[in-house]
Structure formats: C-alpha cells, structure tokens
Scaffold this motif. Structure first.
Motif, PDB file in Angstrom:
ATOM      1  N   ASP A   1     -23.482  36.105 -12.330  1.00 41.73           N
ATOM      2  CA  ASP A   1     -24.038  35.437 -11.397  1.00 41.73           C
ATOM      3  C   ASP A   1     -25.291  36.356 -10.840  1.00 41.73           C
ATOM      4  N   SER A   2     -25.564  37.614 -11.327  1.00 44.77           N
ATOM      5  CA  SER A   2     -26.294  38.305 -10.802  1.00 44.77           C
ATOM      6  C   SER A   2     -27.732  38.012 -10.595  1.00 44.77           C
ATOM      7  N   PHE A   3     -28.053  37.188 -11.671  1.00 46.94           N
ATOM      8  CA  PHE A   3     -29.616  36.614 -11.815  1.00 46.94           C
ATOM      9  C   PHE A   3     -30.074  35.590 -10.585  1.00 46.94           C
ATOM     10  N   GLU A   4     -28.867  35.025 -10.321  1.00 49.65           N
ATOM     11  CA  GLU A   4     -29.270  33.944  -9.377  1.00 49.65           C
ATOM     12  C   GLU A   4     -29.445  34.665  -8.170  1.00 49.65           C
TER      13      GLU A   4
ATOM     14  N   VAL B   1     -36.247  37.131  -5.343  1.00 51.04           N
ATOM     15  CA  VAL B   1     -37.713  36.954  -5.688  1.00 51.04           C
ATOM     16  C   VAL B   1     -38.320  35.765  -4.927  1.00 51.04           C
ATOM     17  N   ASN B   2     -37.417  34.468  -5.080  1.00 55.70           N
ATOM     18  CA  ASN B   2     -38.191  33.438  -4.276  1.00 55.70           C
ATOM     19  C   ASN B   2     -38.452  33.607  -2.896  1.00 55.70           C
ATOM     20  N   ILE B   3     -37.456  34.405  -2.287  1.00 57.02           N
ATOM     21  CA  ILE B   3     -37.535  34.744  -0.775  1.00 57.02           C
ATOM     22  C   ILE B   3     -38.980  35.367  -0.837  1.00 57.02           C
ATOM     23  N   LEU B   4     -39.095  36.333  -1.446  1.00 56.51           N
ATOM     24  CA  LEU B   4     -40.320  37.255  -1.167  1.00 56.51           C
ATOM     25  C   LEU B   4     -41.650  36.585  -1.752  1.00 56.51           C
ATOM     26  N   ASP B   5     -41.604  35.551  -2.444  1.00 61.34           N
ATOM     27  CA  ASP B   5     -42.583  34.929  -3.114  1.00 61.34           C
ATOM     28  C   ASP B   5     -43.090  33.844  -2.209  1.00 61.34           C
ATOM     29  N   ARG B   6     -42.057  33.100  -1.811  1.00 65.91           N
ATOM     30  CA  ARG B   6     -42.362  31.720  -0.607  1.00 65.91           C
ATOM     31  C   ARG B   6     -41.404  31.662   0.319  1.00 65.91           C
ATOM     32  N   TRP B   7     -40.503  32.839   0.707  1.00 68.76           N
ATOM     33  CA  TRP B   7     -39.620  32.210   1.845  1.00 68.76           C
ATOM     34  C   TRP B   7     -38.796  31.310   1.677  1.00 68.76           C
ATOM     35  N   PHE B   8     -38.376  31.205   0.174  1.00 69.45           N
ATOM     36  CA  PHE B   8     -37.752  29.850  -0.226  1.00 69.45           C
ATOM     37  C   PHE B   8     -36.327  30.504  -0.630  1.00 69.45           C
ATOM     38  N   PHE B   9     -35.198  30.103   0.191  1.00 69.72           N
ATOM     39  CA  PHE B   9     -33.845  30.338  -0.187  1.00 69.72           C
ATOM     40  C   PHE B   9     -33.226  29.500  -1.231  1.00 69.72           C
ATOM     41  N   TYR B  10     -33.639  30.024  -2.522  1.00 69.22           N
ATOM     42  CA  TYR B  10     -32.951  29.252  -3.723  1.00 69.22           C
ATOM     43  C   TYR B  10     -32.871  30.173  -4.698  1.00 69.22           C
ATOM     44  N   SER B  11     -31.273  29.888  -5.145  1.00 70.09           N
ATOM     45  CA  SER B  11     -30.934  30.761  -6.423  1.00 70.09           C
ATOM     46  C   SER B  11     -31.251  30.301  -7.872  1.00 70.09           C
ATOM     47  N   GLY B  12     -31.904  29.421  -7.894  1.00 68.64           N
ATOM     48  CA  GLY B  12     -32.345  28.793  -9.399  1.00 68.64           C
ATOM     49  C   GLY B  12     -33.741  29.530  -9.656  1.00 68.64           C
ATOM     50  N   ASN B  13     -33.758  29.041 -11.042  1.00 66.45           N
ATOM     51  CA  ASN B  13     -35.016  29.899 -11.762  1.00 66.45           C
ATOM     52  C   ASN B  13     -36.273  28.980 -11.169  1.00 66.45           C
ATOM     53  N   PRO B  14     -37.304  29.788 -10.712  1.00 65.48           N
ATOM     54  CA  PRO B  14     -38.225  28.979 -10.079  1.00 65.48           C
ATOM     55  C   PRO B  14     -39.595  28.258 -11.038  1.00 65.48           C
ATOM     56  N   ALA B  15     -39.060  28.524 -12.298  1.00 64.98           N
ATOM     57  CA  ALA B  15     -40.012  27.893 -13.167  1.00 64.98           C
ATOM     58  C   ALA B  15     -39.469  26.684 -13.600  1.00 64.98           C
ATOM     59  N   LEU B  16     -38.261  26.117 -13.441  1.00 66.07           N
ATOM     60  CA  LEU B  16     -37.527  25.088 -13.580  1.00 66.07           C
ATOM     61  C   LEU B  16     -37.500  24.157 -12.380  1.00 66.07           C
ATOM     62  N   PRO B  17     -37.087  22.817 -12.593  1.00 67.41           N
ATOM     63  CA  PRO B  17     -37.211  21.839 -11.482  1.00 67.41           C
ATOM     64  C   PRO B  17     -36.209  22.289 -10.414  1.00 67.41           C
ATOM     65  N   VAL B  18     -36.533  22.137  -9.175  1.00 69.85           N
ATOM     66  CA  VAL B  18     -35.545  22.472  -8.087  1.00 69.85           C
ATOM     67  C   VAL B  18     -34.198  21.554  -8.023  1.00 69.85           C
ATOM     68  N   GLN B  19     -33.307  22.157  -8.248  1.00 66.36           N
ATOM     69  CA  GLN B  19     -32.057  21.688  -8.000  1.00 66.36           C
ATOM     70  C   GLN B  19     -31.178  21.788  -6.606  1.00 66.36           C
ATOM     71  N   PRO B  20     -30.875  20.858  -5.745  1.00 65.71           N
ATOM     72  CA  PRO B  20     -30.228  21.197  -4.728  1.00 65.71           C
ATOM     73  C   PRO B  20     -29.074  22.210  -4.431  1.00 65.71           C
TER      74      PRO B  20
END
Length: 447
Positions: free
Chosen positions: A37-40, A46-65
């Motif tokens: 789970d390290s990459f999540e 990275v998502n927090i730094l880029d967009r202040w988005f608390f999301y552990s998924g790959n930002p290149a893929l569609p968002v999954q809740p």
C-alpha cells in the motif's frame, strides 16, 4: 534520573542508533523500501501537494470514491511535507529512523511510571534488537512507525492519568488518539472506549465530570467531523472505505484455511464482481458491510474460533515475510499469493521431509525462529507484568485491554506491522514484568 542513569541512557541510545544506521544501510543495499500500500500513500501525498486533493488513487485514472477514504490523511501529509523540498523517499526513511529512535527513547523514559529501572536496560535492548521488524518498518514507506508514536504517547499518558490524576495527561492522551486514528483507522472505534475510560476515571477520582466529558469526547467529535466531511465527498457518512471491504476480506482468509487458496480466490472474485456491479458508492459500502455480517452469521462458531486463533498468533508472529520482503527474497506478488509455497503450505503438501530443503532455500527461517523464541520470552514477561501487584490494577487492566483490542481487531490478517503500534509498550511491560518477578524472588530467598 541519576548521573549513572543518564550515562546508561546515553549508551543505550547509542546502541539503538547504531542498529538503526545498520538497517538503513541494509535498506540502501537491498532497496526494497515499499509495501503493497506504499504507493497509495505516495499518490495521496502528491495529490495533496498538486491539488490539495486527499485521494490515494492514481491521479491519471478516473476518480473512485473508495480511494478518497481508503488511506487516512496524516501519513500522506507527513510525506507531502518532505516532498515540498524533494520527492525523495530516502529522506522520508531518515526521518522515520529518527522517529523510531524517539519512540524507543520515549518508551524507556516513560516506563519509569510502571516501575522500570535503568539496571534492566540490557534486557530492554535484547528484546528490542531481537525484534528486527521495528527497524525494517523504520526503513519502509509505511505509516506504522508514525502510528506507533501516537499509540505509545496515548498509552503512557493514560497510565500517568491513572496514577497522577492530572488533566494534562487526559488532554495529551485525547490529542494522541486523534492523531493516531488519522494515521490508520484501527484506532477509530476506540474513541468510545476512551470516552468511557476518561469518564470512569473522573467519577472514581471525584473530578468534574463536565471537564472529563469535554476532554474525553474530543476524539469522538474528530471522528464525527471527519465522517461528515467524507459524506460531502462520497455520499456516505463513514470513516474508512477499508471497513466495509474488510468485513468480506476476513472471510477470504477463513475460506483459504478451510477450503484452500483456489476456492478462497474464487470466493473473493465473486464478491468483488458483485461489489463492482453496484454503481453507487454508498450502496456498495452498505452491501459490503451487510454481506460481511451475513457471512459471519452463516459460520459464526467456526469463524470465531478461527479469528481468536489468529488473534493469539498476533503476539508471537515473527515476521518472516517482512524479513524476506526487506531483503528481496520475497516479492509482493508472492506475498499475496495464498496458494504459494510458503512454510505452512510446503509442510502441508510435502510433510516434515521437506523441512531441510525449505531451510536451504529460505535461510531467513532460522532468523524468524530466533525472533519467534524471543517473542515467546516477551509474552512470558507480559504475563508476569499483568500479575505484578507492584503495578496498579487499573494500569494493568488498561494495557491488557488495549493489547487485546489490537489483537481482536486484527484477527486473521495478523502480521507484524499490525503488532508494531503496541510492540514497544509490550516489550516495556515484558521487561518490567521480569524485573518485578526477579526482585520478588530475591526477597523470598532467606539471608
């Protein structure tokens, strides 16, 4: 502490520091610093730094809740603070080693409240160094060391609260619990227990109940506020998406042991397909919870026995898989392959005659065996601690309750990184237990 004690403490921490440096150098050699789970956590940082988005998924893929609440935010925030200067996970490991050393220092310092003496530093060191998982996770991109920090602070502050009845200890314990539950969700159900403990302490100590309520309810309010935020983001009032899936996933391990890895994987594939067919996240979550409860009811007695067996294993698991992952002997794909040729699977399939060949191909088994024997010694020390009348009964009950809470919530997924949050406190209790037992035996010997 006395000057002698200070000198002893410096030597103690020097050995601890050398051990951390040695494992960091091994990490540099083997370069196996990631878990499943390290990459999540890295994605979320990275998502927090880029967009202040608390999301552990790959930002290149569609968002999954699911990925909005799968990983709690504090460890990704810790990573992101490093990534502000450099996206370099080796810097993260340096900081985690420092944090691990702080945890050990804080443990040694805090153990004095339950009767620890510096003269037993040798035993404390032995049990620490005989548990390599502490140093492996200090050199792995994983939230376990950070969770250990807050769990240790919580436990020692609660012990001080029971002994000294100071409000500052209740406040620090509540803050540590809040921080811990935002590292990993294992602590969030404990907020209700914490509130009850603080209120009980206030009632017995004849302290103002309103003040106790105000401090004790803080973690519960933090959970409710986070749940509400998740409701706004996902449409479901909840703390972690892992909770619902784990209700089914625990049964996967049960079927694996009872019917074999192939049938277990087939079972999980069917359940996952059903979940994937439900488009609405809140409905998926509720279905997974309900399905997990239904499965539990269908085999309640045998599953309970299975769960308790693995909860007991929690206290003595040596961590061979983690050792092999750290040294590159085992891959993540092999780790999650239930039908693989691990120690248990090899013995089950080929019998005891396969043992020499297995040891030849898996030298880490001998290391794991040594760790296992020291884990048994540690467990014996904890039993002695829980029987020691030199420690207040409420303190013993609190620590025993927390240890059992972690074991029961872990169950069939018991392995060393789930034990790590309480491992230092367990070691400290074991050393204190042996110390008290030895001192009582000396009193019994006639002069």
């Amino acid at each position: 502490m006395s000057n002698t004690s200070n000198v002893s403490g410096k030597k103690f921490m020097a050995v601890v520091a050398i051990y951390h440096i040695a494992f960091f150098l091994l990490a540099c050699l083997y370069r196996q610093i990631y878990m499943g789970d390290s990459f999540e956590y890295i994605y979320e940082a990275v998502n927090i730094l880029d967009r202040w988005f608390f999301y552990s998924g790959n930002p290149a893929l569609p968002v999954q809740p699911e990925y909005m609440t799968q990983r709690q935010p504090l460890y990704p925030l810790f990573l992101s603070l490093v990534y502000v200067f450099s996206v370099n996970n080796w810097i993260v490991l340096v900081l985690q080693n420092v944090l691990s050393m702080f945890n050990i220092w804080y443990l040694r310092r805090g153990l004095t409240v339950i009767g620890y003496r510096g003269g037993y530093d040798w035993l404390l060191l032995v049990l620490l160094l005989a548990y390599p998982i502490q140093f492996i996770y200090a050199n792995t991109i994983s939230p376990e060391i950070l969770l250990q920090t807050f769990t240790l602070i919580y436990l020692l502050q609660m012990v001080r609260l029971l002994q000294h009845r100071r409000w500052s200890h209740a406040a620090l314990a509540s803050l540590a619990l809040i921080a811990g539950l935002f590292v990993k969700p294992v602590l969030y159900p404990f907020v209700v227990v914490h509130l009850a403990l603080v209120l009980l302490w206030a009632f017995r100590g004849r302290m103002p109940l309103l003040r106790a309520l105000g401090l004790g309810i803080l973690p519960l309010l933090a959970v409710l506020m986070y749940n509400y935020w998740n409701l706004q983001r996902t449409g479901k009032f909840h703390f972690s998406s892992n909770q619902a899936f784990n209700a089914i996933y625990y049964n996967y391990f049960y079927y694996s042991e009872k019917e074999g890895g192939r049938k277990a994987r087939a079972f999980l594939a069917v359940e996952q397909a059903r979940l994937d067919s439900i488009e609405n996240y809140a409905e998926r979550y509720d279905y997974a919870n309900a399905r997990g409860i239904a499965l539990l009811k269908s085999h309640f007695v045998p599953y309970t026995a299975f769960h308790l067996k693995h909860s007991a294993r929690y206290f003595i698991e040596p961590g061979k898989s983690e050792i092999d992952l750290f040294t590159g002997k085992l891959t993540l794909a092999q780790l999650y392959d239930v039908g693989g040729k691990g120690f248990k699977a090899t013995l089950k399939e080929q019998g005891i005659k396969a043992l020499p060949g297995y040891i030849k191909n898996n030298p880490s088994l001998l290391v794991a065996l040594v760790v296992f024997l020291f884990n048994l010694l540690r467990l014996a020390g904890v039993v002695l601690f829980l029987r020691s009348r030199r420690v207040l009964l409420p303190v013993r009950l609190l620590l025993a309750g927390v240890f059992c809470y972690f074991a029961l919530t872990t169950g069939p997924i018991a392995n060393t990184h789930y034990f790590l949050p309480i491992s230092l406190m367990v070691i400290g209790c074991a050393v204190t237990g042996f110390a008290h037992w030895r001192e009582e035996r000396k009193k019994e010997v006639p002069a």
